[in-house]
Design a protein around this motif. Structure first.
Motif, PDB file in Angstrom:
ATOM      1  N   THR A 555       0.667  -1.255   0.007  1.00 19.38           N
ATOM      2  CA  THR A 555      -0.026  -0.058  -0.205  1.00 19.38           C
ATOM      3  C   THR A 555       0.960   1.118  -0.022  1.00 19.38           C
ATOM      4  O   THR A 555       1.966   1.341   0.717  1.00 19.38           O
ATOM      5  N   LYS A 556       0.702   2.066  -0.837  1.00 25.12           N
ATOM      6  CA  LYS A 556       1.428   3.304  -0.939  1.00 25.12           C
ATOM      7  C   LYS A 556       0.559   4.538  -1.220  1.00 25.12           C
ATOM      8  O   LYS A 556      -0.790   4.389  -1.240  1.00 25.12           O
ATOM      9  N   GLU A 557       1.177   5.767  -1.265  1.00 23.16           N
ATOM     10  CA  GLU A 557       0.559   6.987  -1.442  1.00 23.16           C
ATOM     11  C   GLU A 557       0.197   7.189  -3.070  1.00 23.16           C
ATOM     12  O   GLU A 557       0.958   6.822  -3.823  1.00 23.16           O
ATOM     13  N   GLU A 558      -1.043   7.735  -3.491  1.00 17.63           N
ATOM     14  CA  GLU A 558      -1.358   7.780  -4.991  1.00 17.63           C
ATOM     15  C   GLU A 558      -2.029   8.783  -4.797  1.00 17.63           C
ATOM     16  O   GLU A 558      -2.943   9.293  -4.097  1.00 17.63           O
ATOM     17  N   ASP A 559      -1.850   9.815  -5.987  1.00 18.17           N
ATOM     18  CA  ASP A 559      -2.363  10.806  -6.335  1.00 18.17           C
ATOM     19  C   ASP A 559      -3.859  10.607  -7.125  1.00 18.17           C
ATOM     20  O   ASP A 559      -3.658   9.837  -8.330  1.00 18.17           O
ATOM     21  N   VAL A 560      -5.116  10.239  -6.532  1.00 21.39           N
ATOM     22  CA  VAL A 560      -6.054  10.026  -7.303  1.00 21.39           C
ATOM     23  C   VAL A 560      -6.289  10.446  -8.778  1.00 21.39           C
ATOM     24  O   VAL A 560      -6.718   9.505  -9.574  1.00 21.39           O
ATOM     25  N   VAL A 561      -6.079  11.624  -9.150  1.00 26.27           N
ATOM     26  CA  VAL A 561      -6.212  12.171 -10.316  1.00 26.27           C
ATOM     27  C   VAL A 561      -5.299  11.535 -11.349  1.00 26.27           C
ATOM     28  O   VAL A 561      -5.689  11.169 -12.621  1.00 26.27           O
ATOM     29  N   LYS A 562      -3.856  11.624 -10.899  1.00 29.11           N
ATOM     30  CA  LYS A 562      -2.876  11.005 -11.715  1.00 29.11           C
ATOM     31  C   LYS A 562      -3.166   9.564 -11.817  1.00 29.11           C
ATOM     32  O   LYS A 562      -2.909   8.976 -13.000  1.00 29.11           O
ATOM     33  N   PHE A 563      -3.635   8.874 -10.865  1.00 31.78           N
ATOM     34  CA  PHE A 563      -3.786   7.407 -10.894  1.00 31.78           C
ATOM     35  C   PHE A 563      -4.994   7.278 -11.988  1.00 31.78           C
ATOM     36  O   PHE A 563      -4.829   6.289 -12.928  1.00 31.78           O
ATOM     37  N   LEU A 564      -6.103   8.083 -11.936  1.00 32.49           N
ATOM     38  CA  LEU A 564      -7.153   7.806 -13.063  1.00 32.49           C
ATOM     39  C   LEU A 564      -6.671   8.368 -14.264  1.00 32.49           C
ATOM     40  O   LEU A 564      -7.176   7.616 -15.473  1.00 32.49           O
ATOM     41  N   ASN A 565      -5.809   9.250 -14.343  1.00 30.67           N
ATOM     42  CA  ASN A 565      -5.007   9.579 -16.030  1.00 30.67           C
ATOM     43  C   ASN A 565      -4.504   8.468 -16.352  1.00 30.67           C
ATOM     44  O   ASN A 565      -4.402   8.058 -17.568  1.00 30.67           O
ATOM     45  N   GLY A 566      -3.685   7.679 -15.585  1.00 31.32           N
ATOM     46  CA  GLY A 566      -3.095   6.382 -15.817  1.00 31.32           C
ATOM     47  C   GLY A 566      -4.125   5.254 -16.195  1.00 31.32           C
ATOM     48  O   GLY A 566      -3.746   4.648 -17.385  1.00 31.32           O
ATOM     49  N   ALA A 567      -5.097   5.201 -15.519  1.00 32.44           N
ATOM     50  CA  ALA A 567      -6.108   4.100 -15.840  1.00 32.44           C
ATOM     51  C   ALA A 567      -6.806   4.473 -17.036  1.00 32.44           C
ATOM     52  O   ALA A 567      -7.198   3.711 -17.919  1.00 32.44           O
ATOM     53  N   THR A 568      -7.207   5.641 -17.665  1.00 36.01           N
ATOM     54  CA  THR A 568      -7.832   5.980 -18.657  1.00 36.01           C
ATOM     55  C   THR A 568      -6.937   6.044 -19.864  1.00 36.01           C
ATOM     56  O   THR A 568      -7.209   5.844 -20.922  1.00 36.01           O
ATOM     57  N   PHE A 569      -5.685   6.422 -19.574  1.00 35.57           N
ATOM     58  CA  PHE A 569      -4.583   6.012 -20.740  1.00 35.57           C
ATOM     59  C   PHE A 569      -4.712   4.690 -21.126  1.00 35.57           C
ATOM     60  O   PHE A 569      -4.371   4.256 -22.384  1.00 35.57           O
ATOM     61  N   ASN A 570      -4.681   3.746 -20.086  1.00 30.72           N
ATOM     62  CA  ASN A 570      -4.463   2.173 -20.476  1.00 30.72           C
ATOM     63  C   ASN A 570      -5.532   1.983 -21.469  1.00 30.72           C
ATOM     64  O   ASN A 570      -5.556   0.804 -21.853  1.00 30.72           O
ATOM     65  N   VAL A 571      -6.837   2.484 -21.200  1.00 32.36           N
ATOM     66  CA  VAL A 571      -8.019   2.080 -21.956  1.00 32.36           C
ATOM     67  C   VAL A 571      -8.277   3.014 -23.033  1.00 32.36           C
ATOM     68  O   VAL A 571      -9.123   2.881 -23.727  1.00 32.36           O
ATOM     69  N   GLY A 572      -7.331   3.661 -23.491  1.00 36.12           N
ATOM     70  CA  GLY A 572      -7.615   4.638 -24.438  1.00 36.12           C
ATOM     71  C   GLY A 572      -7.887   4.187 -25.900  1.00 36.12           C
ATOM     72  O   GLY A 572      -8.673   4.504 -26.755  1.00 36.12           O
ATOM     73  N   TYR A 573      -6.927   3.325 -26.353  1.00 36.70           N
ATOM     74  CA  TYR A 573      -7.042   2.527 -27.406  1.00 36.70           C
ATOM     75  C   TYR A 573      -8.432   1.829 -27.539  1.00 36.70           C
ATOM     76  O   TYR A 573      -9.111   1.727 -28.569  1.00 36.70           O
ATOM     77  N   ARG A 574      -9.166   1.012 -26.462  1.00 35.88           N
ATOM     78  CA  ARG A 574     -10.085   0.455 -26.307  1.00 35.88           C
ATOM     79  C   ARG A 574     -11.101   1.398 -26.850  1.00 35.88           C
ATOM     80  O   ARG A 574     -12.160   1.016 -27.202  1.00 35.88           O
ATOM     81  N   MET A 575     -11.179   2.696 -26.005  1.00 38.07           N
ATOM     82  CA  MET A 575     -12.407   3.459 -26.216  1.00 38.07           C
ATOM     83  C   MET A 575     -12.390   3.962 -27.658  1.00 38.07           C
ATOM     84  O   MET A 575     -13.397   3.927 -28.135  1.00 38.07           O
ATOM     85  N   GLU A 576     -11.192   4.192 -28.309  1.00 43.72           N
ATOM     86  CA  GLU A 576     -11.299   4.421 -29.718  1.00 43.72           C
ATOM     87  C   GLU A 576     -11.807   3.290 -30.589  1.00 43.72           C
ATOM     88  O   GLU A 576     -12.751   3.414 -31.538  1.00 43.72           O
ATOM     89  N   ALA A 577     -11.379   2.018 -30.236  1.00 46.95           N
ATOM     90  CA  ALA A 577     -11.661   0.888 -31.030  1.00 46.95           C
ATOM     91  C   ALA A 577     -13.128   0.583 -30.913  1.00 46.95           C
ATOM     92  O   ALA A 577     -13.711   0.062 -31.760  1.00 46.95           O
ATOM     93  N   HIS A 578     -13.603   0.802 -29.700  1.00 47.57           N
ATOM     94  CA  HIS A 578     -15.209   0.657 -29.569  1.00 47.57           C
ATOM     95  C   HIS A 578     -16.067   1.810 -29.624  1.00 47.57           C
ATOM     96  O   HIS A 578     -17.164   1.637 -29.270  1.00 47.57           O
TER      97      HIS A 578
END
Length: 728
Positions: A555-578
């Motif tokens: 368990t570590k410290e995370e900036d929630v906005v930066k974390f969600l930016n990372g999560a949405t980056f990971n699904v960026g291609y799938r968002m475009e594909a769908h």
């Protein structure tokens, strides 16, 4: 030099009375109910409400007539025309009851009458006391917006020879015209529901009834009634709460005739279980580790003005909305049942058999039942599973004070103790119901699809006890089986760290099930002990290998906005594909950012939720394409701070919403997808538990989301804020 002002008094504006009606009265239903309650206070036996051309605000009219005591010119001038009059409050303080029906007044604020302005701009009041002339009041509320000061806004008040209340009739009639709203079908149906729940549905109408007459019957066609719904109830309870304990308790399980393998069951206050748990307790607000006793007879006021909660009667009916169970009932009207419970389910509060507004209304989870059920779905009761009433005595419950706007009680110490006693009783009922509910599932749905491994292990335990006589061998096998069960539970509780990323738990479960099936067959055929023991050893090693894949996530410290930016980056291609539009509302979040979590596990949880949305958005698109209807797929992500110490990550889509009951969403092996494994949201739930958070699936409009996402699937991940983060 000291100069005094000549204006040393308040000079209210004429529009003040309009504001009282608009601001203090929530809606048209509440306004009308306040007028009906005035009739109750006037000792009326019957109130008739006529709705004429209600959908046309210019030509429509609302006519309310009662057969109460009526008013003379003195009461009109010195009570009815005095905003904030304490006339009824004085009657209540003196415990002065009405002559005919021995009632105490339920309206004491002196402002409810101004709710008529919420209904219409013009009012004509006709009232007559026994043996006296009629008094007529005619008010055009428009004049109050034209005049500057209240004293200048004049209207008609006069006495006349009876023209409406002829012969020996008495009572009050209020005619409201020039309506302020074009009523629609929904508003009319809501009014009918509100009026017919003004009295408890479990009691006969008694000495106060309300009739509604409407000229357009199409507006109320098909409204379900309590008699239509009651036949579906499997459970009924009635309790009396007094002082510190449950004085009377009666719980009944009444299975339908179509469930012949189940027996009726009754539990009363004589049972040890009730006697052992009859005392109301709550957490001490000054010391959460300590419990204190709730006393409904406690004086929350002063010696001069004592205030108590008093005796409570609590009665309710509970339903089972499980599709398979309802189908076993062989009763028509299942859709009607669900509609009724969705709209009217919950726990209502009555004082002297007159309802307190808001409690039991859709969306008002005043006892937090829905959240309790999210946390313990197998046991807890949500609002759409229960229809219950709480009866209070107005003379005894003075510590429960109604809010000025009539929307429930002021949330003081007495109110929280009141809620605590009710929740204590509900918990007892829930525990008893869980026993009966499990019997229904075991008798009529015994396959245990939700947890096949544990179910089969239990069957194997029983089979070995029955078929194997060699005690040392039996002990050895059972020792291995217990270790298998412990390891399996460990896997379920702490998760495969890589399950969310693609290493499916189903592979392991499939292998485990195959070995259990072979082992069961071996025991049934009484094969040689070495074969049985070998299979048990293999199964032990197999499930232990999956257990070894688990790691304690850091368990570590995370900036929630930066974390969600990372999560949405990971699904960026799938968002475009769908072809899905991703709305990142969380970027506007201005509060505390730092959370405490395992990035790997939380990322897996977020990805699982997004995966579900991608799948069901495509299903909706395919369905709508058959009707040539276009559909723009969207996913919305936001961050909210609604609870101290936690942030909420809200992920919503504009699809069709969840297709299975929300309380089953996190159970393993339950899925609405074709060939779905049913592990995704179970993994999410377990991840959030490891993170000391939770996952929940709120109802529409529970969160302030754009309208297009209110009917879709909404998932909320609650995660801990870092305690030292105080940024704004």
């Amino acid at each position: 030099m000291k100069a005094s002002s000549n204006k040393n008094f308040f000079q209210p504006r004429a529009r003040l009375l309009l504001q009282l009606g608009d601001k203090l009265i929530k809606n048209e239903n509440v306004a009308l109910l306040e007028l009906i309650k005035n009739s109750y206070d006037a000792d009326a036996k019957k109130v008739t409400v006529k709705l004429e051309r209600i959908t046309d605000k210019k030509g429509g009219r609302i006519d309310i007539t009662d057969d109460g005591e009526g008013m003379n010119i003195d009461i009109i001038e010195n009570v009815w025309l005095e905003p904030g009059s304490d006339y009824k409050a004085q009657l209540l303080a003196k415990n002065q009851r009405s002559k005919k029906f021995n009632r105490l007044p339920i309206g004491e604020k002196g402002i409810g009458r101004f709710g008529v302005h919420k209904l219409g701009n013009k009012i004509e009041l006709i009232s007559r006391k026994e043996g006296e002339d009629e008094v007529v009041v005619r008010i055009d509320w428009n004049k109050f917006s034209e005049e500057k000061y209240l004293k200048d806004a004049r209207f008609e008040v006069f006495i006349r020879t009876p023209e409406y209340f002829l012969r020996n009739r008495k009572g009050t009639r209020i005619i409201i015209s020039d309506l302020r709203t074009d009523w629609d079908k929904r508003m009319v149906r809501d009014l009918y529901r509100a009026v017919f729940t003004l009295n408890s549905p479990f009691k006969k109408s008694g000495d106060f009834t309300v009739d509604i007459n409407i000229d357009d019957k199409s507006l109320v066609e098909g409204l379900p009634t309590w008699d239509d719904i009651k036949k579906f109830a499997l459970w009924h309870f009635k309790c009396k709460l007094s002082g510190t304990t449950i004085r009377e308790f009666n719980y009944e399980f009444s299975p339908w005739e179509s469930l012949p393998e189940l027996e009726k069951r009754q539990v009363t206050q004589e049972e040890d279980y009730i006697q052992d748990n009859e005392t109301f307790v709550k957490r001490d607000p000054d010391n959460p580790k300590k419990e204190v006793i709730i006393n409904l007879a406690k004086n929350y006021g002063s010696e001069k003005e004592p205030k108590t909660i008093g005796e409570i009667t609590f009665e309710g009916y509970i339903f089972d909305r499980d599709k398979q169970t309802l189908e076993l009932g062989n009763q028509a009207g299942i859709t009607l049942l669900k509609q009724y419970l969705d709209e009217q389910g919950g726990i209502r509060v009555y004082r002297d058999n007159i309802r307190i507004n808001e409690y039991g209304e859709k969306g008002n989870d005043w006892l937090n039942l829905d959240m309790r059920r999210v946390n313990v779905p197998a046991k807890r009761i949500s609002n759409n599973l229960i229809l219950a009433v709480i009866d209070l005595k107005i003379a005894e419950s003075t510590a429960l004070i109604e809010k000025t706007n009539r929307e429930g009680f002021i949330e003081n110490e007495a109110f929280y103790d009141f809620c605590g006693a009710i929740l204590h009783t509900i918990n007892l009922v829930e525990t008893l119901r869980k026993i009966d509910k499990d019997q229904i599932r075991n008798k009529y749905n015994p396959t245990e699809q939700e947890e096949p491994v544990l179910h089969h292990l239990n069957e194997l335990h029983l089979l070995i006890e029955k078929r194997i006589e060699d005690e040392p061998l039996k002990e050895e096998i059972n020792k291995h089986l217990q270790k298998i069960e412990d390891d399996y539970n460990f896997i379920n509780e702490t998760l495969l760290t890589s399950a969310g990323a693609g290493l499916t738990l189903a592979v392991g479960i499939h292998e485990v099930q195959k070995v259990i099936a072979e082992l069961t067959l071996a025991v049934q055929r009484e094969q040689v002990p070495d074969k049985i023991l070998g299979l048990v050893n293999h199964l032990d090693q197999l499930i232990e290998s999956y257990s070894d894949l688990l790691k304690q996530a850091d368990t570590k410290e995370e900036d929630v906005v930066k974390f969600l930016n990372g999560a949405t980056f990971n699904v960026g291609y799938r968002m475009e594909a769908h072809h899905i539009e991703l709305i990142k509302a969380y970027r506007n979040y201005k509060g505390s950012h730092m959370i405490s979590c395992s990035r790997r596990l939380l990322m897996g949880a977020v990805m699982n939720v997004i995966d579900n949305s991608i799948h069901w958005l495509e299903i909706k698109r395919q369905r709508l394409s058959k009707t040539s209807e276009t559909f723009d797929k969207k996913i919305y992500i936001d961050v909210l701070h609604n609870e101290p110490g936690y942030l909420e990550i809200v992920i919503a889509d504009n699809g069709s919403g969840f297709t299975i009951p929300k309380y089953q969403l996190t159970k393993p092996f339950i899925s609405a997808k074709n060939n779905g494994i049913g592990l995704g949201l179970h993994i999410v739930s377990e991840v959030m538990k490891v993170q000391e958070g939770s996952v929940r699936f709120p109802e529409a409009n529970e969160y302030d989301l754009p309208a297009e996402f209110q009917r879709g699937a909404i998932t909320v991940l609650k995660i801990k804020l870092l305690s030292h983060d105080t940024s704004e």
